[in-house]
Structures are given as C-alpha cells and as structure tokens.
Design a protein around this motif. Sequence first.
Motif, PDB file in Angstrom:
ATOM      1  N   THR A   1      -4.065  -7.128  -5.036  1.00  0.00           N
ATOM      2  CA  THR A   1      -2.957  -8.043  -5.284  1.00  0.00           C
ATOM      3  C   THR A   1      -1.657  -7.263  -5.429  1.00  0.00           C
ATOM      4  N   VAL A   2      -0.537  -7.963  -5.312  1.00  0.00           N
ATOM      5  CA  VAL A   2       0.757  -7.331  -5.539  1.00  0.00           C
ATOM      6  C   VAL A   2       0.829  -6.781  -6.960  1.00  0.00           C
ATOM      7  N   ASP A   3       0.211  -7.483  -7.914  1.00  0.00           N
ATOM      8  CA  ASP A   3       0.201  -7.033  -9.309  1.00  0.00           C
ATOM      9  C   ASP A   3      -0.451  -5.656  -9.415  1.00  0.00           C
ATOM     10  N   GLU A   4      -1.638  -5.506  -8.814  1.00  0.00           N
ATOM     11  CA  GLU A   4      -2.335  -4.218  -8.873  1.00  0.00           C
ATOM     12  C   GLU A   4      -1.558  -3.134  -8.128  1.00  0.00           C
ATOM     13  N   HIS A   5      -1.002  -3.510  -7.003  1.00  0.00           N
ATOM     14  CA  HIS A   5      -0.228  -2.558  -6.213  1.00  0.00           C
ATOM     15  C   HIS A   5       0.929  -1.998  -7.039  1.00  0.00           C
ATOM     16  N   ASN A   6       1.416  -2.787  -7.992  1.00  0.00           N
ATOM     17  CA  ASN A   6       2.547  -2.377  -8.821  1.00  0.00           C
ATOM     18  C   ASN A   6       2.124  -1.985 -10.236  1.00  0.00           C
ATOM     19  N   GLY A   7       0.820  -1.717 -10.435  1.00  0.00           N
ATOM     20  CA  GLY A   7       0.395  -1.114 -11.684  1.00  0.00           C
ATOM     21  C   GLY A   7      -0.170  -2.026 -12.728  1.00  0.00           C
ATOM     22  N   CYS A   8      -0.356  -3.310 -12.424  1.00  0.00           N
ATOM     23  CA  CYS A   8      -0.884  -4.256 -13.406  1.00  0.00           C
ATOM     24  C   CYS A   8      -2.329  -4.612 -13.068  1.00  0.00           C
ATOM     25  N   GLN A   9      -2.970  -5.331 -13.987  1.00  0.00           N
ATOM     26  CA  GLN A   9      -4.296  -5.840 -13.703  1.00  0.00           C
ATOM     27  C   GLN A   9      -4.205  -7.017 -12.736  1.00  0.00           C
ATOM     28  N   PRO A  10      -5.291  -7.313 -12.014  1.00  0.00           N
ATOM     29  CA  PRO A  10      -5.296  -8.516 -11.176  1.00  0.00           C
ATOM     30  C   PRO A  10      -5.226  -9.761 -12.039  1.00  0.00           C
ATOM     31  N   PRO A  11      -4.722 -10.869 -11.529  1.00  0.00           N
ATOM     32  CA  PRO A  11      -4.521 -12.080 -12.340  1.00  0.00           C
ATOM     33  C   PRO A  11      -5.781 -12.565 -13.033  1.00  0.00           C
ATOM     34  N   TRP A  12      -6.952 -12.384 -12.427  1.00  0.00           N
ATOM     35  CA  TRP A  12      -8.173 -12.926 -13.022  1.00  0.00           C
ATOM     36  C   TRP A  12      -8.732 -12.042 -14.139  1.00  0.00           C
ATOM     37  N   LEU A  13      -8.125 -10.857 -14.369  1.00  0.00           N
ATOM     38  CA  LEU A  13      -8.577  -9.991 -15.457  1.00  0.00           C
ATOM     39  C   LEU A  13      -7.598  -9.944 -16.613  1.00  0.00           C
ATOM     40  N   GLY A  14      -6.419 -10.538 -16.451  1.00  0.00           N
ATOM     41  CA  GLY A  14      -5.444 -10.521 -17.524  1.00  0.00           C
ATOM     42  C   GLY A  14      -4.068 -10.170 -17.007  1.00  0.00           C
ATOM     43  N   THR A  15      -3.175  -9.884 -17.931  1.00  0.00           N
ATOM     44  CA  THR A  15      -1.785  -9.607 -17.546  1.00  0.00           C
ATOM     45  C   THR A  15      -1.305  -8.269 -18.080  1.00  0.00           C
ATOM     46  N   ASP A  16      -2.261  -7.359 -18.337  1.00  0.00           N
ATOM     47  CA  ASP A  16      -1.866  -6.065 -18.891  1.00  0.00           C
ATOM     48  C   ASP A  16      -1.013  -5.285 -17.897  1.00  0.00           C
ATOM     49  N   CYS A  17       0.149  -4.873 -18.341  1.00  0.00           N
ATOM     50  CA  CYS A  17       1.037  -4.033 -17.544  1.00  0.00           C
ATOM     51  C   CYS A  17       1.633  -2.973 -18.472  1.00  0.00           C
ATOM     52  N   PRO A  18       1.399  -1.738 -18.265  1.00  0.00           N
ATOM     53  CA  PRO A  18       0.628  -1.223 -17.135  1.00  0.00           C
ATOM     54  C   PRO A  18      -0.870  -1.306 -17.372  1.00  0.00           C
ATOM     55  N   ASP A  19      -1.621  -1.193 -16.266  1.00  0.00           N
ATOM     56  CA  ASP A  19      -3.068  -1.136 -16.325  1.00  0.00           C
ATOM     57  C   ASP A  19      -3.461   0.339 -16.385  1.00  0.00           C
ATOM     58  N   THR A  20      -4.010   0.763 -17.500  1.00  0.00           N
ATOM     59  CA  THR A  20      -4.355   2.179 -17.665  1.00  0.00           C
ATOM     60  C   THR A  20      -5.843   2.433 -17.504  1.00  0.00           C
ATOM     61  N   SER A  21      -6.588   1.436 -17.007  1.00  0.00           N
ATOM     62  CA  SER A  21      -8.020   1.603 -16.780  1.00  0.00           C
ATOM     63  C   SER A  21      -8.243   2.482 -15.538  1.00  0.00           C
ATOM     64  N   PRO A  22      -9.466   2.950 -15.310  1.00  0.00           N
ATOM     65  CA  PRO A  22      -9.711   3.902 -14.226  1.00  0.00           C
ATOM     66  C   PRO A  22      -9.161   3.521 -12.856  1.00  0.00           C
ATOM     67  N   PRO A  23      -9.186   2.237 -12.435  1.00  0.00           N
ATOM     68  CA  PRO A  23      -8.640   1.981 -11.109  1.00  0.00           C
ATOM     69  C   PRO A  23      -7.124   1.855 -11.089  1.00  0.00           C
ATOM     70  N   LYS A  24      -6.430   2.558 -11.968  1.00  0.00           N
ATOM     71  CA  LYS A  24      -4.985   2.404 -12.129  1.00  0.00           C
ATOM     72  C   LYS A  24      -4.236   3.050 -10.966  1.00  0.00           C
ATOM     73  N   GLY A  25      -2.952   2.659 -10.840  1.00  0.00           N
ATOM     74  CA  GLY A  25      -2.030   3.374  -9.977  1.00  0.00           C
ATOM     75  C   GLY A  25      -2.073   3.002  -8.509  1.00  0.00           C
ATOM     76  N   THR A  26      -1.237   3.697  -7.747  1.00  0.00           N
ATOM     77  CA  THR A  26      -1.120   3.518  -6.307  1.00  0.00           C
ATOM     78  C   THR A  26      -1.134   4.894  -5.651  1.00  0.00           C
ATOM     79  N   PRO A  27      -1.918   5.079  -4.602  1.00  0.00           N
ATOM     80  CA  PRO A  27      -1.977   6.403  -3.963  1.00  0.00           C
ATOM     81  C   PRO A  27      -0.633   6.811  -3.365  1.00  0.00           C
ATOM     82  N   ALA A  28      -0.477   8.099  -3.173  1.00  0.00           N
ATOM     83  CA  ALA A  28       0.685   8.655  -2.486  1.00  0.00           C
ATOM     84  C   ALA A  28       0.233   9.913  -1.769  1.00  0.00           C
ATOM     85  N   TRP A  29       0.863  10.227  -0.672  1.00  0.00           N
ATOM     86  CA  TRP A  29       0.505  11.441   0.054  1.00  0.00           C
ATOM     87  C   TRP A  29       1.726  11.948   0.817  1.00  0.00           C
TER      88      TRP A  29
END
Length: 648
Positions: free
Chosen positions: A61-89
């Motif tokens: 989701t756009v939320d996850e892409h921008n560091g938050c949890q998906p809507p069905w898991l809550g509204t935590d921003c930022p999401d600091t759980s293991p699947p956090k963040g967005t890759p970069a290279w």
Amino acid sequence: MKTKKIYMVYSVFLMLAGLLLFTAQGVRATDLPAGKYRTAADTLDALRAPGSTAVIFDVRTVDEHNGCQPPWLGTDCPDTSPPKGTPAWVVKDADGNDLVVKLPINIPFWNTTNWPNGNTNETEKRIPEKEAEVKAIIEGLLAAGVIDFDTEIHLLCRSAVRSHLMLHWIEDQGSSGFYNARTDTNGNFTNLYDIDSDGIEGSVNSDTSTYGGMKLWNQVEVGPLYTDYSGGVDNVPPQVFAKTPLAGATSNTNNVIFTISILEPTTGGFVYPALTDVSLYVDSAKDGNWETSSATDPTAPTRTVDDGIWKEYDLSATTPLPTGTYDIFWNASATNSADTSWNPHVLDETVQGPEGPGKRTLTVDAQPDITVTPASLDFYNVEVNSSKDLTLTVTNDGGLPLNIDTPLVDPSSSYFTIQTEDCAGQELAVKGSCTITVRFLPTATVDYPDSFSIKSDDPDEPTVKVSLTGVGAYLPTDTPSSDAPELVFPTNKGKVSSSLTFEWKPSTNAVSYKLFYCTDENFAGATAGCAGVDVTDDVVALGNNGVYYYAGGFGLLLFGIAFTGGVRERKKIMLLLVAVIISSGMLFVSCGDDDKSTVNTGEVERSAYKTYAVSGLASGTYYWGVTAVDGSEPPAQEPSAKWSFTVE
C-alpha cells in the motif's frame, strides 16, 4: 453386466482423480516455479549491475511504501516492525560509476482490506483490488519509457504474499495483455521475479532466510533502506519520471519542451493532486550549478494529461537554451498527508525516486525546422465546374530563421492552382508562419491526384511535397430538375434508427445511381457514404402504371408442381394442379391489359423503389441524396434533392 462395467469404469475414474488431488496438495497454485524468485542479495546484484535498467515494483500500500503499517493492521507511523522501510540502491553507469540512488515504483496490489487472505479461490486471489488502476499504472510506465517488455522487474511486498499474486496476475494477462503506447505494440513481460527466498507463498518458518519481501530485505547484511523510519516518517519522494527528451537527445530548437509523467495512486491518504510544484533545473551555464529555469503550479494549463492516476506536465526553460550540451533534471514536491502530516520531500540530484530522471544530457543544436499543417490537402467531393479552396500553414519550429525559396513548385495539372500565398521568398522567424491557399476546380466526375512542393533551407527536409486529391461529382442539390430521382425515405428532417434502408423512385433511362449520405452537408469526408456508394439498376422495368410485374403465376405453378410431388394420391395431385393453373391464369389476365389493370396499390407501388440498406450509423444529423447515371458516353448525371435526417 453392462451396468457393472459402467460402475467399474466410474470407480477407476474417481480413484485416479483422488490420487491426482492428493499429489497436488504439495504444490499450491500461488507458489512459484523455479527461476521466478530471487533472494534480496541476488536482486541487489541485478539492480546494481553497471548499465542495469532493472526496477522494483513495490506492491504494498501507499502507507507501507511511506513507512506506515497497512490499513488492516493499524495506523502506526512509523512502522518499526521487521518489514519496515523502503529499499534503495545506487545505480551505476556502464563504467561502474555511481549515478543516482533509486527507489521502487509503488503499484499497490490491494489497499484497504486483506481480502485475499482466507480466500480459497486462487483465481480471485490473483486479481488486484483496483485492477484497472494497476494496469493503467503499468501501461503508463511503458508509455513513459521507464520499462519495456524485456525489463527485469522484481516484485516486492511485506512477506511475498501479494508479490506472488501480482506475478501470477501479470502472467495471467496473456502474451498481449499490456499496451505500450510508445511503440504501439501489445505484449507481456519476459523477466518477472519475486523477491523471495523459496518461492512459497507466505512462508513463516522460524529461519528468517525463508521469508520474502521486506522481511527478507530487512536482514542486516542486505540493506540498504531509503530510511528505516526509526526517527519518524520521512515521506519517500513523489514518483517522477522523465518522458522526453530522452537521455542523450539532440534538439534542433532552443525552445526545448520537457515532458514529465508523475504517478499518483489514488489511495494512501494524500490530498490529490499530491504536488505543490513541478520544476525544471538546467545547468545552463555548464558550471555544475543547478538553476531553476521554470516552475509551474500543478493546476496550471501546462498539465497536458490528467487521468486520475498519471499527471503529465510540459515545461520549458524561462529563456531559450543556447547551443550546447546540458545536464538536466526535474524536481517535484508532495503536499502533507491528510492523515499523518508527513513532511514534504523534495527530489534532488542525488535521490531521484523510482526511475530517475537523474542527470541526463541534452544537446541543443539550433536549426531551422519546417512544419506544414496539414501535410496534405484532400478536397473530397466538389461539384463539377465548381471550385473549392483549402489553406495550409507553414511554420518554423526550429531554433534559427527559416528561408523559403521562390517560386513555389506549382501543381502539374490545371485543376489545382495556388490561389494566394505569402510564403515564397520569405524568412520565417522562430515560431513564425505563413499560409498557402490552393483551389480545386474539377471538370469531370473523376479522381484528381496532384501535388506541389515547398523548398527551404531546412537541413533535414529541404523539400516538402504536399499531396493534393479531389473528386469531381454531381452532388445532391437544393434545386433539383424535374428529371431527378425522387427521394422517398428517410423523409426530409425525419428521425430514424441507426439501421435503415434508403428508398427513392427511379429515373427514366438511369442504369445506376450514386447514393450519398454524410454528416457534412457538402458531402466532404472520408467515409464511404460521403464519397458516394454505387448502386446498380438491377430492377425489372416499370409498367405503364408504374407497377413492377413479376412472374408470380409461373412461380405459383412451379410451387404447385413441387408441392404435389409429395402427394401420393392421383386425385389430390390433379385437384391441386387444376387449382394452381386457374390461379395463375387469373393473375396473368389481371396484369396483361394496361387499360384494365386494377393492381396499382400502395403496397405494389413500393416495390418499384430503389433501395440501399445501411447499419451502425452514429447519432447525429445526416444529409443524403442520389445521383442518377444513364448509359450514354460520357454518361449524363442527374442529382436529386438534398434531404436531411437525424439518427437518434
């Protein structure tokens, strides 16, 4: 015995089916075949390879892409759980030099619910929540030149569930499932991979190496992340793609138009359009210092495309660019999110979002550039011995003045003449223009092809040949003669359906007709109806009373003989033959004497009309009529009245 055999065959069938289902339980439809999945480390190697054009599709989701949890898991921003963040290279050029940091392209698979979870219908699970939008995003990337059908595409989500489904859905579209507007071709992608360690959907083993998606990417030894969001949400940049000019392009004008495409999925809490400005930066002094040459408000008319997902902008430098080679890039910033008050993030020359544009070179080599609009003149139908004028415009779209030779090269025939012009011998300034008016005067009902030429000092196109076409015709008129065909249906100014049959009364001595029906009242157009449809005269000649005489009695006689052939009894055969002969004789008597005929009814009269059926007409007003053609040489032609009708 036969029944027992049937039961035996049926039992064997059930046994085989059960065995097949049992053995199939070990492989789910959403699991991937070997070669379709890659570890995060292998993905990074492919992305970082010198000259690589590989991309990541982030299907979260756009939320996850921008560091938050998906809507069905809550509204935590930022999401600091293991699947956090967005890759970069870091992308490298062909020589291995670092060019720019890239980020994934966000294409949400589902947005507001976890509807695929628990759904046992594998086909339904593969369909994105907003399927049309997902397809529009992918086709927009093709049109912008960000990807092509051979691009390496790596799919990413939290743990490899949605990415599995997206890969299957893309392949389910078939070999022609996506349209590339840039190349005007249909196709599908040949290099699809899922970021996963084992290709099994939703693997949750204790060994983290069997995870997929961001759970895999978050392993310490893999990295990097655009941000880990541990200190708060830093909104990833808007998805900005350079469309034209392409990297390394050469412009023959100093007034360069730069086109960008910006992707904005319709979900994720942004206020749309989620852009406050779009700017063009050019190193015009070629000293390494970026300068803002032009900025535009996203609501300004420079937005040339806005379909709710893609926004496209045309920008130009504030002043024309001098001849030379430049480094260029674009800049965009996003508004705050309505839900999370994320800070705007501005692209710079080192972080360029999903595809770039990054620094790309542009060479300006100003030259005169002639453009003729339209490129050809088609006069269509013009009344014989009447004239029609059409005008074209010559424009200098180059970066230097354009000199047009004198005189112009005239048409070869006398049917086309250059009536007026202000181009020959002129010097057109940049963006300057002049006009040429051509007259067509046909003297017969034939096609007239011709051309004339414009010569200039355009280095790429020193001679422009303008094609001329026209047709001489006798067209339906407001003042028909007394010998003209008489129109019947559709009635003048009547209303009809999209399928209808034209009807008109024949003319004396006519051997054929040309039927015209067109939305242009002068019958100028490229459709068959505007050009005129030939209708041959294959109807039996009229009697003195204007009634068609058909050999109906003889037909009845033949029918009677054929019918009685199936009757076995001689008495019945004789009775039927006598009845048929008497009926036929009465019909011939009634038609044989002009003075005694009483068959001139409205129903029989209608059979005398010429007809032509059409279907599929679009709604609107049409004009129609027919021209009668006799058998003389050259044939004489007589146009009917011109009527109109409306298709509802």
